[in-house]
Design an enzyme around this catalytic site. Structure first.
Site, PDB file in Angstrom:
ATOM      1  N   LYS A 104       0.688  -1.076  -0.052  1.00  0.00           N
ATOM      2  CA  LYS A 104       0.000  -0.130   0.114  1.00  0.00           C
ATOM      3  C   LYS A 104       0.851   1.193  -0.057  1.00  0.00           C
ATOM      4  O   LYS A 104       0.734   2.115  -0.936  1.00  0.00           O
ATOM      5  CB  LYS A 104      -0.784   0.056   1.148  1.00  0.00           C
ATOM      6  CG  LYS A 104      -1.381   1.211   1.539  1.00  0.00           C
ATOM      7  CD  LYS A 104      -2.282   1.557   2.900  1.00  0.00           C
ATOM      8  CE  LYS A 104      -1.516   1.411   4.258  1.00  0.00           C
ATOM      9  NZ  LYS A 104      -1.220   2.919   4.517  1.00  0.00           N
ATOM     10  N   ASN A 105       1.901   1.260   1.075  1.00  0.00           N
ATOM     11  CA  ASN A 105       2.546   2.555   1.112  1.00  0.00           C
ATOM     12  C   ASN A 105       3.650   2.796  -0.168  1.00  0.00           C
ATOM     13  O   ASN A 105       4.066   3.854  -0.131  1.00  0.00           O
ATOM     14  CB  ASN A 105       3.412   2.444   2.440  1.00  0.00           C
ATOM     15  CG  ASN A 105       2.253   2.801   3.300  1.00  0.00           C
ATOM     16  OD1 ASN A 105       1.090   3.118   3.260  1.00  0.00           O
ATOM     17  ND2 ASN A 105       2.760   2.468   4.528  1.00  0.00           N
ATOM     18  N   CYS A 132      -5.093  12.096  12.587  1.00  0.00           N
ATOM     19  CA  CYS A 132      -5.539  10.830  12.567  1.00  0.00           C
ATOM     20  C   CYS A 132      -5.483  10.169  13.833  1.00  0.00           C
ATOM     21  O   CYS A 132      -4.817  10.845  14.996  1.00  0.00           O
ATOM     22  CB  CYS A 132      -5.527   9.892  11.606  1.00  0.00           C
ATOM     23  SG  CYS A 132      -3.708   9.307  11.580  1.00  0.00           S
ATOM     24  N   ARG A 183      -0.042  14.363  12.979  1.00  0.00           N
ATOM     25  CA  ARG A 183       0.500  14.211  11.586  1.00  0.00           C
ATOM     26  C   ARG A 183       0.360  15.744  10.645  1.00  0.00           C
ATOM     27  O   ARG A 183      -0.485  15.947   9.780  1.00  0.00           O
ATOM     28  CB  ARG A 183      -0.303  13.434  10.865  1.00  0.00           C
ATOM     29  CG  ARG A 183      -0.159  12.042  11.878  1.00  0.00           C
ATOM     30  CD  ARG A 183      -0.743  10.760  10.986  1.00  0.00           C
ATOM     31  NE  ARG A 183       0.271  10.267  10.152  1.00  0.00           N
ATOM     32  CZ  ARG A 183      -0.104   9.196   9.145  1.00  0.00           C
ATOM     33  NH1 ARG A 183      -1.252   8.736   9.590  1.00  0.00           N
ATOM     34  NH2 ARG A 183       0.735   8.892   8.211  1.00  0.00           N
ATOM     35  N   ASP A 208       5.219   0.781  11.757  1.00  0.00           N
ATOM     36  CA  ASP A 208       3.989   0.010  11.057  1.00  0.00           C
ATOM     37  C   ASP A 208       3.985  -1.440  11.664  1.00  0.00           C
ATOM     38  O   ASP A 208       2.974  -2.126  11.458  1.00  0.00           O
ATOM     39  CB  ASP A 208       4.120   0.148   9.795  1.00  0.00           C
ATOM     40  CG  ASP A 208       3.564   1.338   9.286  1.00  0.00           C
ATOM     41  OD1 ASP A 208       3.187   2.475   9.987  1.00  0.00           O
ATOM     42  OD2 ASP A 208       3.929   1.724   8.077  1.00  0.00           O
ATOM     43  N   ARG A 250      -8.224  -0.963   4.842  1.00  0.00           N
ATOM     44  CA  ARG A 250      -7.275   0.248   4.147  1.00  0.00           C
ATOM     45  C   ARG A 250      -5.989  -0.496   3.658  1.00  0.00           C
ATOM     46  O   ARG A 250      -5.494   0.060   2.765  1.00  0.00           O
ATOM     47  CB  ARG A 250      -7.012   1.182   5.130  1.00  0.00           C
ATOM     48  CG  ARG A 250      -8.068   2.044   5.802  1.00  0.00           C
ATOM     49  CD  ARG A 250      -7.807   2.978   6.753  1.00  0.00           C
ATOM     50  NE  ARG A 250      -7.276   4.113   5.883  1.00  0.00           N
ATOM     51  CZ  ARG A 250      -7.655   5.434   6.128  1.00  0.00           C
ATOM     52  NH1 ARG A 250      -8.096   5.858   7.235  1.00  0.00           N
ATOM     53  NH2 ARG A 250      -7.070   6.139   5.425  1.00  0.00           N
TER      54      ARG A 250
HETATM   55  N1  EPU Z   1       5.755  14.981  10.173  1.00  0.00           N
HETATM   56  C1  EPU Z   1       5.726  16.280  10.214  1.00  0.00           C
HETATM   57  N2  EPU Z   1       5.287  17.176   9.391  1.00  0.00           N
HETATM   58  C2  EPU Z   1       5.264  16.657   8.147  1.00  0.00           C
HETATM   59  C3  EPU Z   1       5.269  15.320   7.815  1.00  0.00           C
HETATM   60  C4  EPU Z   1       5.493  14.303   8.860  1.00  0.00           C
HETATM   61  O1  EPU Z   1       6.003  16.873  11.267  1.00  0.00           O
HETATM   62  O2  EPU Z   1       5.019  17.496   7.242  1.00  0.00           O
HETATM   63  C5  EPU Z   1       6.073  13.915  11.396  1.00  0.00           C
HETATM   64  C6  EPU Z   1       4.863  13.054  11.378  1.00  0.00           C
HETATM   65  O3  EPU Z   1       3.629  13.791  12.251  1.00  0.00           O
HETATM   66  C7  EPU Z   1       5.522  11.797  12.183  1.00  0.00           C
HETATM   67  C8  EPU Z   1       6.949  12.084  11.465  1.00  0.00           C
HETATM   68  O4  EPU Z   1       7.171  13.130  10.812  1.00  0.00           O
HETATM   69  O5  EPU Z   1       5.920  12.009  13.732  1.00  0.00           O
HETATM   70  C9  EPU Z   1       6.960  10.831  10.468  1.00  0.00           C
HETATM   71  O6  EPU Z   1       5.909  10.893   9.539  1.00  0.00           O
HETATM   72  P1  EPU Z   1       5.972  10.382   8.033  1.00  0.00           P
HETATM   73  O7  EPU Z   1       5.824  11.514   7.123  1.00  0.00           O
HETATM   74  O8  EPU Z   1       7.529   9.477   7.687  1.00  0.00           O
HETATM   75  O9  EPU Z   1       4.677   9.320   7.837  1.00  0.00           O
HETATM   76  P2  EPU Z   1       3.909   9.544   6.504  1.00  0.00           P
HETATM   77  O10 EPU Z   1       4.694   9.632   5.230  1.00  0.00           O
HETATM   78  O11 EPU Z   1       2.675  10.464   6.917  1.00  0.00           O
HETATM   79  C10 EPU Z   1       4.419   6.768   5.943  1.00  0.00           C
HETATM   80  C11 EPU Z   1       3.370   5.729   6.087  1.00  0.00           C
HETATM   81  C12 EPU Z   1       2.871   5.517   7.408  1.00  0.00           C
HETATM   82  C13 EPU Z   1       3.966   5.243   8.337  1.00  0.00           C
HETATM   83  C14 EPU Z   1       5.176   6.329   8.348  1.00  0.00           C
HETATM   84  C15 EPU Z   1       6.391   6.157   8.878  1.00  0.00           C
HETATM   85  C16 EPU Z   1       2.256   6.045   3.819  1.00  0.00           C
HETATM   86  C17 EPU Z   1       1.221   6.185   2.835  1.00  0.00           C
HETATM   87  N3  EPU Z   1       2.118   6.235   5.261  1.00  0.00           N
HETATM   88  O12 EPU Z   1       3.553   8.081   6.611  1.00  0.00           O
HETATM   89  O13 EPU Z   1       2.137   4.282   7.164  1.00  0.00           O
HETATM   90  O14 EPU Z   1       3.673   5.049   9.516  1.00  0.00           O
HETATM   91  O15 EPU Z   1       5.263   6.742   6.730  1.00  0.00           O
HETATM   92  O16 EPU Z   1       7.111   5.127   8.510  1.00  0.00           O
HETATM   93  O17 EPU Z   1       3.382   5.564   3.121  1.00  0.00           O
HETATM   94  C18 EPU Z   1       0.585   2.608   7.844  1.00  0.00           C
HETATM   95  O18 EPU Z   1       0.634   2.167   6.722  1.00  0.00           O
HETATM   96  O19 EPU Z   1      -0.245   2.078   8.903  1.00  0.00           O
HETATM   97  C19 EPU Z   1       0.987   3.893   7.954  1.00  0.00           C
HETATM   98  C20 EPU Z   1       0.444   4.949   9.113  1.00  0.00           C
END
Ligand code: EPU
Length: 425
Positions: A30-31, A123, A128, A313, A405
């Site tokens: 998915k990711n 969420c 986030r 995850d 999801r």
């Molecule tokens: N963060 C910020 N600002 C931003 C973006 C992120 O402060 O603009 C923070 C987040 O709040 C968090 C940290 O940075 O504390 C890391 O978040 P990241 O951006 O790496 O996460 P994401 O891209 O939103 C993806 C996966 C998540 C997975 C995380 C970490 C996808 C679609 N989602 O999320 O997947 O947990 O990376 O590996 O790729 C899941 O599949 O259950 C899931 C939540």
């Protein structure tokens, strides 16, 4: 499969205590799929993705792209994208359902010169924020502001320009945004403190095969030299390492013997090391692993980290395993501030867990007991499924739309391994 999140009253019923045995084929990730799909906004003709998991989230992304004017056609795990975006505004009703919708911001901006994307909101697992995505757009010369719940970004007449993106914090999504937005920008972009997840490497490889000029992927510094055009490609989505890890834990928790196929074991290196420390026997092949467990797991402490560390995850699922281990363990969640929502539900099943800030302390109990529980997010729902599979008696798991999801055909896959599981409508 429903094309938007179906928050119905569906529940999963599991009678636990069965040893799981056999083979399970892992679906596409998915990711990895979600950012790849967003590339259809900048790769405009015949872009094709195979091994596409049919999930609520990938269907939602498909709808979002369709709403932006991309022609998306699905056929047996293959998805073909045609056309370019016809509007610069993403639908609030779709974006609010999935945080990963923010991934369309950069490609939409690159394609149309402007983008209006609703704020995706927080969420269950944390607030986030999206500041790092905004940082990307600004570093590439866009003007960005917020108005009435929308992020509004636009470029000048010269379009996006390469720049320096130095992330103050490692982010998977923002690194993906940076790669997708800069490939067509004029000149050189350097991304510092980039995330290194396998899904990011896959995204960059897809873009390279489409004609992009990217180096350093899989390291913390990525350099991109903008190109004029991207060409159509056919790509296979990488296997879902989190689904694979979830089945590995299912084997460990049920004293099972499961062969997990169609995976890349190298993407799970840290997790598999940990699982070995807990006493499971792991046989690693080129594209599969076998996880065999004969006894109660040993406790082992973990800390979640960005790749190549232990993935957040898999934290909830690993906690289910530790809750029945033979001793005390601790889990520190470093990535999200609120990713322990499964704890109160595991407590209902008889687990002994206390939380202090970002650290969960777990005293392993001999067995969990089947209970009525409620899933609060995707990985929490898998943690409860795992608890229920190992528990004595029957469990009823509510909030199952979260599971849909990210886990394709989960009941079929588990019942093929011998689980007693059914879904109620
Ligand atoms: N963060 C910020 N600002 C931003 C973006 C992120 O402060 O603009 C923070 C987040 O709040 C968090 C940290 O940075 O504390 C890391 O978040 P990241 O951006 O790496 O996460 P994401 O891209 O939103 C993806 C996966 C998540 C997975 C995380 C970490 C996808 C679609 N989602 O999320 O997947 O947990 O990376 O590996 O790729 C899941 O599949 O259950 C899931 C939540």
């Amino acid at each position: 499969m429903n094309t938007s999140l179906n928050k119905s009253n569906e529940k999963i019923f599991i009678t636990g205590g069965t040893q799981l045995k056999g083979n399970v084929r892992i679906s596409g990730a998915k990711n990895a799929a979600l950012p790849l799909m967003a590339l259809s906004l900048i790769i405009n003709k015949g872009f094709t993705l195979s091994n596409m998991p049919d999930l609520a989230d990938t269907r939602l992304m498909s709808n979002l792209l369709g709403d932006l004017g991309i022609n998306v056609s699905w056929s047996f795990g293959k998805v073909i994208f045609n056309g370019s975006p016809k509007t610069n505004e993403a639908s609030y009703d779709l974006v609010r359902q999935m945080r990963a919708s923010i991934l369309v911001l950069g490609p939409l901006l690159a394609s149309k010169g402007s983008a209006r994307v609703p704020l995706p909101g927080g969420c269950a697992i944390g607030t986030r924020p999206i500041d790092l995505h905004v940082l990307v757009m600004e570093a590439l010369g866009a003007n960005v502001y917020y108005d009435s719940g929308f992020i509004i970004a636009s470029t000048g007449p010269e379009g996006l320009k390469g720049g320096l993106i130095n992330f103050p914090k490692v982010s998977v999504g923002a690194t993906e945004s940076a790669i997708m937005t800069s490939v067509l920008a004029k000149g050189k972009t350097t991304i510092q403190n980039a995330a290194q997840e396998p899904e990011i490497v896959d995204l960059a490889k897809c873009l390279i095969s489409a004609g992009a000029n990217i180096s350093g992927v899989g390291t913390s510094t990525i350099v991109i030299n903008g190109v004029e055009k991207l060409y159509s490609v056919v790509r296979e989505i990488v296997p879902d390492r989190i689904e694979a890890g979830s089945f590995a834990i299912a084997s460990s928790m049920t004293k099972g013997n499961i062969e997990i196929t169609h995976i890349r074991p190298e993407d799970l290196e840290c997790f598999l090391k940990v699982l070995k420390f807990t006493g499971s026997e792991i046989k690693i092949d080129k594209n599969s692993i076998k996880v065999i467990s004969f006894k109660r797991s040993e406790p082992y402490d973990i800390v979640t980290e960005a790749h190549p560390g232990f993935p957040t995850d898999l934290q909830a699922q690993y906690m289910a395993l530790m809750s029945i281990s033979d001793g005390n363990s601790s889990i520190k969640e470093n990535i999200f501030e609120n990713r322990f929502m499964h704890v109160p539900e595991l407590l209902r099943m008889g687990a002994n867990i206390t939380i202090n800030n970002q650290i969960a302390s777990i005293i392993g109990v001999k067995e969990l007991k089947g209970s009525k529980v409620m899933a609060s997010d995707l990985r929490a729902s898998m943690s409860l499924i795992l608890g229920a599979l190992a528990a004595s008696g029957s469990s009823e798991i509510d909030g199952i739309y979260h599971l849909d999801r990210g886990y394709e055909k989960i009941e079929d896959k588990l019942s093929n391994l011998g689980a007693i599981i059914r879904r109620s409508k």
